[in-house]
Design a protein around this motif. Structure first.
Motif, PDB file in Angstrom:
ATOM      1  N   GLU A  90       0.797  -1.224   0.000  1.00 20.59           N
ATOM      2  CA  GLU A  90       0.000   0.000   0.000  1.00 20.59           C
ATOM      3  C   GLU A  90       0.834   1.280   0.000  1.00 20.59           C
ATOM      4  N   LEU A  91       1.754   1.353  -0.945  1.00 17.32           N
ATOM      5  CA  LEU A  91       2.575   2.565  -1.061  1.00 17.32           C
ATOM      6  C   LEU A  91       1.719   3.794  -1.337  1.00 17.32           C
ATOM      7  N   GLU A  92       0.735   3.639  -2.209  1.00 15.91           N
ATOM      8  CA  GLU A  92      -0.112   4.786  -2.557  1.00 15.91           C
ATOM      9  C   GLU A  92      -0.783   5.354  -1.306  1.00 15.91           C
ATOM     10  N   LYS A  93      -1.227   4.489  -0.449  1.00 18.31           N
ATOM     11  CA  LYS A  93      -1.947   4.899   0.762  1.00 18.31           C
ATOM     12  C   LYS A  93      -0.999   5.386   1.863  1.00 18.31           C
ATOM     13  N   ASN A  94       0.163   4.764   1.992  1.00 19.20           N
ATOM     14  CA  ASN A  94       1.028   5.001   3.152  1.00 19.20           C
ATOM     15  C   ASN A  94       2.225   5.908   2.920  1.00 19.20           C
ATOM     16  N   THR A  95       2.501   6.290   1.691  1.00 25.71           N
ATOM     17  CA  THR A  95       3.666   7.139   1.428  1.00 25.71           C
ATOM     18  C   THR A  95       3.329   8.596   1.731  1.00 25.71           C
ATOM     19  N   THR A  96       4.052   9.169   2.656  1.00 18.49           N
ATOM     20  CA  THR A  96       3.837  10.579   2.993  1.00 18.49           C
ATOM     21  C   THR A  96       4.792  11.491   2.216  1.00 18.49           C
ATOM     22  N   ASP A  97       5.992  10.991   1.917  1.00 21.75           N
ATOM     23  CA  ASP A  97       6.968  11.771   1.159  1.00 21.75           C
ATOM     24  C   ASP A  97       6.697  11.547  -0.330  1.00 21.75           C
ATOM     25  N   LYS A  98       6.006  12.488  -0.932  1.00 22.79           N
ATOM     26  CA  LYS A  98       5.650  12.367  -2.351  1.00 22.79           C
ATOM     27  C   LYS A  98       6.510  13.287  -3.216  1.00 22.79           C
ATOM     28  N   SER A  99       7.753  13.456  -2.776  1.00 19.77           N
ATOM     29  CA  SER A  99       8.700  14.249  -3.558  1.00 19.77           C
ATOM     30  C   SER A  99       9.123  13.466  -4.795  1.00 19.77           C
ATOM     31  N   LYS A 100       9.619  14.189  -5.763  1.00 20.32           N
ATOM     32  CA  LYS A 100      10.089  13.572  -6.993  1.00 20.32           C
ATOM     33  C   LYS A 100      11.152  12.516  -6.700  1.00 20.32           C
ATOM     34  N   ALA A 101      12.093  12.837  -5.843  1.00 16.03           N
ATOM     35  CA  ALA A 101      13.184  11.895  -5.537  1.00 16.03           C
ATOM     36  C   ALA A 101      12.654  10.616  -4.888  1.00 16.03           C
ATOM     37  N   ASN A 102      11.748  10.747  -3.936  1.00 18.01           N
ATOM     38  CA  ASN A 102      11.245   9.557  -3.253  1.00 18.01           C
ATOM     39  C   ASN A 102      10.337   8.721  -4.145  1.00 18.01           C
ATOM     40  N   ILE A 103       9.483   9.370  -4.906  1.00 21.75           N
ATOM     41  CA  ILE A 103       8.593   8.621  -5.805  1.00 21.75           C
ATOM     42  C   ILE A 103       9.429   7.883  -6.845  1.00 21.75           C
ATOM     43  N   THR A 104      10.422   8.540  -7.397  1.00 24.88           N
ATOM     44  CA  THR A 104      11.298   7.892  -8.377  1.00 24.88           C
ATOM     45  C   THR A 104      11.972   6.673  -7.760  1.00 24.88           C
ATOM     46  N   LYS A 105      12.490   6.827  -6.563  1.00 22.85           N
ATOM     47  CA  LYS A 105      13.148   5.716  -5.861  1.00 22.85           C
ATOM     48  C   LYS A 105      12.172   4.552  -5.652  1.00 22.85           C
ATOM     49  N   GLN A 106      10.958   4.848  -5.204  1.00 19.35           N
ATOM     50  CA  GLN A 106       9.961   3.803  -4.930  1.00 19.35           C
ATOM     51  C   GLN A 106       9.542   3.082  -6.220  1.00 19.35           C
ATOM     52  N   VAL A 107       9.289   3.846  -7.264  1.00 21.69           N
ATOM     53  CA  VAL A 107       8.834   3.256  -8.527  1.00 21.69           C
ATOM     54  C   VAL A 107       9.916   2.363  -9.133  1.00 21.69           C
ATOM     55  N   LEU A 108      11.144   2.833  -9.165  1.00 24.72           N
ATOM     56  CA  LEU A 108      12.221   2.037  -9.748  1.00 24.72           C
ATOM     57  C   LEU A 108      12.484   0.770  -8.925  1.00 24.72           C
TER      58      LEU A 108
END
Length: 175
Positions: A90-108
């Motif tokens: 549940e990354l969509e629900k639980n991720t609070t840091d939605k910065s470009k760097a963090n989203i890129t890291k999570q997606v990759l």
């Protein structure tokens, strides 16, 4: 005007069928997933930091949420198909840091989970049956093809987000 959506749907459907039939080896599948990862990274890189919170309409996901949704599915489908335990949920629900760097890291990292799971499979395992999400019986290869379709669908939706942010989407990477 109705011809364009019909042709787009037909092309996607035929592409999914071809993807499922062409995956005679896990090596071919890994190459396709590596291409998809690189293409998605181009989308992540193209969106400016300010665009990660943008929504085309108030009831839609933000760009960051769209990418996290794609990633949640990458983990969920791949865990079911490969037998690997997902390290996140549940990354969509639980991720609070939605910065470009963090989203890129999570997606990759989500793409790496899929790719590494497939690398551990044999081509014969692609025909083994699995129950996806406890409800849908299919082969592991079909489950991975459906996952490929899902990430393609959401990356395609992200094109609108880029255009609304005034950004030209990356060039298609079919090969």
């Amino acid at each position: 005007m109705k011809t364009i959506p019909l042709l787009t749907t037909l092309c996607l459907f035929l592409g999914i069928i071809q993807f499922g039939q062409a995956q005679s080896s896990t090596e071919e599948m890994v190459k396709e997933w590596e291409r998809a990862k690189a293409y998605t990274k181009e989308y992540l890189d193209a969106m400016p930091e300010s665009g990660y919170a943008s929504k085309p309409t108030p009831d839609m996901r933000s760009f960051a949420e769209q990418m996290l949704h794609l990633t949640d599915a990458n983990y969920g489908f791949a865990a079911a198909a490969t037998g690997e335990k997902s390290p996140v949920s549940e990354l969509e629900k639980n991720t609070t840091d939605k910065s470009k760097a963090n989203i890129t890291k999570q997606v990759l990292a989500g793409y790496d989970f899929v790719i590494n799971g497939i690398k551990k499979m044999t081509p014969a395992q692609l025909s083994e049956q699995v129950k996806l999400f406890g409800r849908f019986d299919m082969s592991k290869g079909v489950a991975l093809a459906k996952l490929f379709e899902h990430q393609t669908h959401h990356r395609g939706q992200a094109t609108v987000y880029l255009r609304l942010a005034g950004v030209k989407p990356p060039q298609e990477k079919l090969f």
